[in-house]
Design a protein around this motif. Structure first.
Motif, mmCIF file in Angstrom:
data_model
loop_
_atom_site.group_PDB
_atom_site.id
_atom_site.type_symbol
_atom_site.label_atom_id
_atom_site.label_comp_id
_atom_site.label_asym_id
_atom_site.label_seq_id
_atom_site.Cartn_x
_atom_site.Cartn_y
_atom_site.Cartn_z
ATOM 1 N N GLN A 11 0.855 -1.180 0.000
ATOM 2 C CA GLN A 11 0.000 0.000 0.000
ATOM 3 C C GLN A 11 0.895 1.236 0.000
ATOM 4 N N ASP A 12 0.313 2.391 -0.298
ATOM 5 C CA ASP A 12 1.108 3.613 -0.388
ATOM 6 C C ASP A 12 1.859 3.910 0.903
ATOM 7 N N ALA A 13 1.244 3.603 2.042
ATOM 8 C CA ALA A 13 1.863 3.905 3.334
ATOM 9 C C ALA A 13 3.208 3.207 3.502
ATOM 10 N N ASP A 14 3.392 2.071 2.845
ATOM 11 C CA ASP A 14 4.660 1.346 2.953
ATOM 12 C C ASP A 14 5.810 2.106 2.306
ATOM 13 N N PHE A 15 5.485 3.089 1.474
ATOM 14 C CA PHE A 15 6.518 3.815 0.739
ATOM 15 C C PHE A 15 7.319 4.749 1.637
ATOM 16 N N ILE A 16 6.916 4.917 2.877
ATOM 17 C CA ILE A 16 7.642 5.816 3.776
ATOM 18 C C ILE A 16 9.054 5.316 4.056
ATOM 19 N N VAL A 17 9.317 4.038 3.812
ATOM 20 C CA VAL A 17 10.662 3.493 4.055
ATOM 21 C C VAL A 17 11.499 3.485 2.777
ATOM 22 N N HIS A 18 10.980 4.059 1.710
ATOM 23 C CA HIS A 18 11.726 4.095 0.446
ATOM 24 C C HIS A 18 13.031 4.870 0.621
ATOM 25 N N GLN A 19 14.118 4.288 0.144
ATOM 26 C CA GLN A 19 15.418 4.949 0.198
ATOM 27 C C GLN A 19 15.593 5.770 -1.076
ATOM 28 N N PRO A 20 15.560 7.100 -0.965
ATOM 29 C CA PRO A 20 15.656 7.932 -2.161
ATOM 30 C C PRO A 20 17.028 7.860 -2.815
ATOM 31 N N ALA A 21 17.068 8.342 -4.036
ATOM 32 C CA ALA A 21 18.320 8.330 -4.790
ATOM 33 C C ALA A 21 19.375 9.199 -4.105
ATOM 34 N N ILE A 22 20.629 8.833 -4.296
ATOM 35 C CA ILE A 22 21.743 9.612 -3.740
ATOM 36 C C ILE A 22 21.886 10.907 -4.531
ATOM 37 N N HIS A 23 22.051 11.991 -3.819
ATOM 38 C CA HIS A 23 22.090 13.315 -4.452
ATOM 39 C C HIS A 23 23.179 13.404 -5.521
ATOM 40 N N GLU A 24 24.359 12.868 -5.221
ATOM 41 C CA GLU A 24 25.471 12.942 -6.177
ATOM 42 C C GLU A 24 25.138 12.229 -7.482
ATOM 43 N N ASP A 25 24.423 11.113 -7.377
ATOM 44 C CA ASP A 25 24.045 10.373 -8.588
ATOM 45 C C ASP A 25 23.048 11.177 -9.426
ATOM 46 N N VAL A 26 22.100 11.807 -8.747
ATOM 47 C CA VAL A 26 21.100 12.622 -9.434
ATOM 48 C C VAL A 26 21.770 13.808 -10.128
ATOM 49 N N TYR A 27 22.671 14.459 -9.418
ATOM 50 C CA TYR A 27 23.379 15.609 -9.975
ATOM 51 C C TYR A 27 24.213 15.201 -11.184
ATOM 52 N N SER A 28 24.919 14.081 -11.054
ATOM 53 C CA SER A 28 25.774 13.605 -12.142
ATOM 54 C C SER A 28 24.953 13.284 -13.392
ATOM 55 N N TYR A 29 23.786 12.719 -13.196
ATOM 56 C CA TYR A 29 22.940 12.359 -14.337
ATOM 57 C C TYR A 29 22.411 13.601 -15.041
ATOM 58 N N LYS A 30 22.111 14.641 -14.268
ATOM 59 C CA LYS A 30 21.532 15.855 -14.840
ATOM 60 C C LYS A 30 22.570 16.760 -15.481
ATOM 61 N N TYR A 31 23.718 16.920 -14.819
ATOM 62 C CA TYR A 31 24.677 17.922 -15.273
ATOM 63 C C TYR A 31 25.947 17.346 -15.898
ATOM 64 N N GLU A 32 26.192 16.079 -15.660
ATOM 65 C CA GLU A 32 27.419 15.498 -16.181
ATOM 66 C C GLU A 32 27.074 14.329 -17.106
ATOM 67 N N ASP A 33 27.762 13.246 -16.962
ATOM 68 C CA ASP A 33 27.518 12.092 -17.828
ATOM 69 C C ASP A 33 27.261 10.855 -16.979
ATOM 70 N N GLY A 34 26.472 11.040 -15.937
ATOM 71 C CA GLY A 34 26.188 9.933 -15.033
ATOM 72 C C GLY A 34 25.327 8.872 -15.683
ATOM 73 N N PRO A 35 25.393 7.644 -15.172
ATOM 74 C CA PRO A 35 24.666 6.522 -15.784
ATOM 75 C C PRO A 35 23.154 6.573 -15.584
ATOM 76 N N GLY A 36 22.701 7.311 -14.601
ATOM 77 C CA GLY A 36 21.257 7.365 -14.361
ATOM 78 C C GLY A 36 20.783 6.302 -13.393
ATOM 79 N N PRO A 37 19.471 6.165 -13.236
ATOM 80 C CA PRO A 37 18.905 5.222 -12.266
ATOM 81 C C PRO A 37 19.293 3.769 -12.562
ATOM 82 N N ASP A 38 19.470 3.012 -11.489
ATOM 83 C CA ASP A 38 19.743 1.573 -11.598
ATOM 84 C C ASP A 38 18.419 0.863 -11.896
#
Length: 211
Positions: free
Chosen positions: A18-45
């Protein structure tokens, strides 16, 4: 049906019931997000999808994840031979809406800054969420009452003398005119309210004035 298909996919991908279970979701690492947007990062696994929950669905990282989910959804469509085939755009809107719901759920469970800059403890977060849940349950119990009252109010606005109402041609009501079925504000018979609601819903909304 499509909503259910999307929900099932999200449950499978993120291992939630259920949606409530999503509270334990581990969000993406900031450095990975930044690298994907501004550099040449691989993007989401693709084998371990993690949203950037600090931003909306249109951000490159999250948009990529939604495209991955869209591809998987369309693949299931073919493999399971669903009765209806929908366009990518149709499913994309549903996925974006679900992302917003999950994001809201996750954010609500994050510790808030208290007095003197101190973060909530886990126990305080839990207490706040329980209180909010109880408030929502009370509101749900009042929804029928608020629903009827809201439509009665809407009817009073629509039927009040106003120059703006003159822009609605007489022939643009689909079935019947509001004036013929508007119940008295003090009369709350369920049958009358239901008929009025149905009448309101039959009005062509694009011809209604903006208040």
């Amino acid at each position: 049906m499509e909503q259910g298909k999307v929900q099932l996919l999200l449950k499978d991908i993120f291992t939630i019931s259920q949606d409530a279970d999503f509270i334990v979701h581990q969000p993406a690492i900031h450095e990975d997000v930044y690298s994907y947007k501004y550099e040449d990062g691989p993007g989401p696994d693709t084998k371990n999808l993690a949203f950037d929950l600090t931003h909306g669905s249109s951000m490159p990282w999250n948009a990529r994840i939604l495209n991955i989910l869209l591809e998987q959804l369309q693949r299931r469509n073919v493999e399971e031979q669903w009765l209806m085939r929908r366009s990518d755009g149709y499913y994309k809107v549903i996925l974006e809406d679900h992302y917003k719901q999950l994001q809201t759920t996750w954010r609500a469970a994050q510790p808030k800054v208290m007095a003197k800059g101190i973060l909530e403890t886990a126990a305080e977060v839990e207490e706040r969420l329980i209180t909010k849940r109880d408030e929502n349950l009370k509101l749900d119990a009042r929804l029928p009452e608020l629903y009827n009252a809201g439509y009665l109010q809407l009817g009073e606005i629509l039927l009040s003398p106003s120059p703006a109402m003159s822009v609605i041609p007489d022939n643009q009501h689909k079935h019947t005119k509001l004036g013929n079925t508007m119940p008295h504000p003090n009369y709350t018979s369920s049958a009358t309210s239901e008929n009025f609601v149905l009448t309101v819903l039959n009005v062509e909304l694009e011809y209604l004035p903006h208040f």
